[in-house]
Scaffold this motif. Structure first.
Motif, PDB file in Angstrom:
ATOM      1  N   PHE A  74       0.779  -1.236   0.000  1.00  0.00           N
ATOM      2  CA  PHE A  74       0.000   0.000   0.000  1.00  0.00           C
ATOM      3  C   PHE A  74       0.817   1.296   0.000  1.00  0.00           C
ATOM      4  O   PHE A  74       0.278   2.353  -0.328  1.00  0.00           O
ATOM      5  CB  PHE A  74      -0.927   0.029   1.227  1.00  0.00           C
ATOM      6  CG  PHE A  74      -1.960  -1.056   1.244  1.00  0.00           C
ATOM      7  CD1 PHE A  74      -3.122  -0.949   0.494  1.00  0.00           C
ATOM      8  CD2 PHE A  74      -1.783  -2.196   2.024  1.00  0.00           C
ATOM      9  CE1 PHE A  74      -4.085  -1.951   0.515  1.00  0.00           C
ATOM     10  CE2 PHE A  74      -2.746  -3.204   2.067  1.00  0.00           C
ATOM     11  CZ  PHE A  74      -3.897  -3.082   1.299  1.00  0.00           C
ATOM     12  N   ALA A  75       2.100   1.241   0.369  1.00  0.00           N
ATOM     13  CA  ALA A  75       2.840   2.486   0.602  1.00  0.00           C
ATOM     14  C   ALA A  75       3.587   2.962  -0.645  1.00  0.00           C
ATOM     15  O   ALA A  75       3.968   2.158  -1.499  1.00  0.00           O
ATOM     16  CB  ALA A  75       3.836   2.293   1.751  1.00  0.00           C
ATOM     17  N   PRO A  76       3.839   4.267  -0.728  1.00  0.00           N
ATOM     18  CA  PRO A  76       4.707   4.788  -1.783  1.00  0.00           C
ATOM     19  C   PRO A  76       6.157   4.364  -1.538  1.00  0.00           C
ATOM     20  O   PRO A  76       6.504   3.926  -0.427  1.00  0.00           O
ATOM     21  CB  PRO A  76       4.536   6.307  -1.663  1.00  0.00           C
ATOM     22  CG  PRO A  76       4.094   6.535  -0.265  1.00  0.00           C
ATOM     23  CD  PRO A  76       3.295   5.333   0.129  1.00  0.00           C
ATOM     24  N   PRO A  77       7.042   4.503  -2.530  1.00  0.00           N
ATOM     25  CA  PRO A  77       8.388   3.919  -2.453  1.00  0.00           C
ATOM     26  C   PRO A  77       9.251   4.381  -1.273  1.00  0.00           C
ATOM     27  O   PRO A  77      10.139   3.633  -0.844  1.00  0.00           O
ATOM     28  CB  PRO A  77       9.030   4.347  -3.784  1.00  0.00           C
ATOM     29  CG  PRO A  77       7.892   4.581  -4.709  1.00  0.00           C
ATOM     30  CD  PRO A  77       6.769   5.088  -3.868  1.00  0.00           C
ATOM     31  N   GLU A  78       9.007   5.573  -0.753  1.00  0.00           N
ATOM     32  CA  GLU A  78       9.905   6.081   0.305  1.00  0.00           C
ATOM     33  C   GLU A  78       9.845   5.278   1.600  1.00  0.00           C
ATOM     34  O   GLU A  78      10.689   5.457   2.483  1.00  0.00           O
ATOM     35  CB  GLU A  78       9.638   7.559   0.595  1.00  0.00           C
ATOM     36  CG  GLU A  78       8.213   7.918   0.938  1.00  0.00           C
ATOM     37  CD  GLU A  78       7.452   8.484  -0.254  1.00  0.00           C
ATOM     38  OE1 GLU A  78       6.698   9.460  -0.038  1.00  0.00           O
ATOM     39  OE2 GLU A  78       7.600   7.965  -1.375  1.00  0.00           O
ATOM     40  N   TRP A  79       8.869   4.373   1.752  1.00  0.00           N
ATOM     41  CA  TRP A  79       8.818   3.547   2.960  1.00  0.00           C
ATOM     42  C   TRP A  79      10.073   2.689   3.097  1.00  0.00           C
ATOM     43  O   TRP A  79      10.523   2.418   4.216  1.00  0.00           O
ATOM     44  CB  TRP A  79       7.580   2.637   2.944  1.00  0.00           C
ATOM     45  CG  TRP A  79       7.729   1.412   2.086  1.00  0.00           C
ATOM     46  CD1 TRP A  79       7.425   1.281   0.770  1.00  0.00           C
ATOM     47  CD2 TRP A  79       8.255   0.137   2.493  1.00  0.00           C
ATOM     48  NE1 TRP A  79       7.718   0.018   0.320  1.00  0.00           N
ATOM     49  CE2 TRP A  79       8.228  -0.714   1.354  1.00  0.00           C
ATOM     50  CE3 TRP A  79       8.739  -0.373   3.695  1.00  0.00           C
ATOM     51  CZ2 TRP A  79       8.665  -2.033   1.400  1.00  0.00           C
ATOM     52  CZ3 TRP A  79       9.177  -1.693   3.740  1.00  0.00           C
ATOM     53  CH2 TRP A  79       9.143  -2.506   2.597  1.00  0.00           C
TER      54      TRP A  79
END
Length: 220
Positions: free
Chosen positions: A27-32
């Motif tokens: 679910f998260a954008p790449p910066e996670w």
């Protein structure tokens, strides 16, 4: 019989995979990923890293995340049998998790009841998911753990308690340092070897049952 208390991690221990990582991958954008790497390398505290990772996710995803975890969060083999064994032996089982209440408790529901479940909490009232920290560090811990496992252990331990920590990752490391026995896998197993802790390895909870049967009634 020794006064045994068992403190067991959830993500990557009771479940086969770390659910926070699974949620972020889905679910998260790449910066996670950068945040995760800093937590695992101990450059960033667990509390800061987990809080920042979940702040990347809209609150509207709550039900989607719960459904995803219930469908994909596979339980490690032997867990129900392990819970049943501890009940038979009157050994308290405390679940101490760096995970979040909104997905930890639905997964565990059918396996309990447990002596207690300690985990982080969540607030969905804002635009992004906000993580709350009801079990933060006591005065003896300065690691910003989030759900501080060693602090919980200190509150629950008695002078004659034989403390067993079961876990897999960096989030279990501080608890492992004050355990009488570590049952570990993956990163926690490697760190236990490095630090010369009293440890046993496990892959399934059948292994954990075997360890408990060997020490039950014997002070090691």
């Amino acid at each position: 019989m020794a006064n045994i208390k068992v403190f067991c991690d959830f993500d990557g221990t009771i479940t086969e995979k770390d659910n926070i990582i699974s949620i972020m991958k889905k679910f998260a954008p790449p910066e996670w990923a950068g945040l995760k790497d800093k937590v695992l390398s101990q450059e960033m505290s667990i509390q800061e890293g987990v809080g920042r990772m979940f702040s990347l996710l809209p609150s509207t995803l709550k039900e989607d995340i719960i459904e995803f975890i219930l469908e994909n969060g596979r339980i490690r083999a032997g867990f129900q049998e392990f819970v049943d064994y501890l009940k038979e032996e009157n050994i308290p089982l405390y679940i101490v998790s760096g995970g979040i209440d909104f997905f930890v408790k639905p997964v565990l529901e059918k396996y309990g009841p447990f002596e207690a479940v300690f985990c982080n909490a969540s607030d969905f009232s804002g635009e992004k998911i906000n993580i709350l920290w009801p079990y933060s560090c006591d005065d003896e811990c300065k690691n910003n753990c989030g759900c501080c496992k060693p602090s919980i252990m200190r509150k629950l331990e008695t002078e004659d308690a034989f403390k067993i920590v079961i876990g897999d990752s960096v989030t279990d490391l501080e608890a492992a340092k004050q355990a009488d026995l570590v049952i570990g896998r993956d990163l926690l197993l490697d760190k236990s070897k490095e630090m010369n802790l009293n440890y046993r390895a496990f892959e399934t909870f059948y292994d954990c049952i075997a360890v408990l049967k060997n020490i039950n009634g014997v002070r090691v």
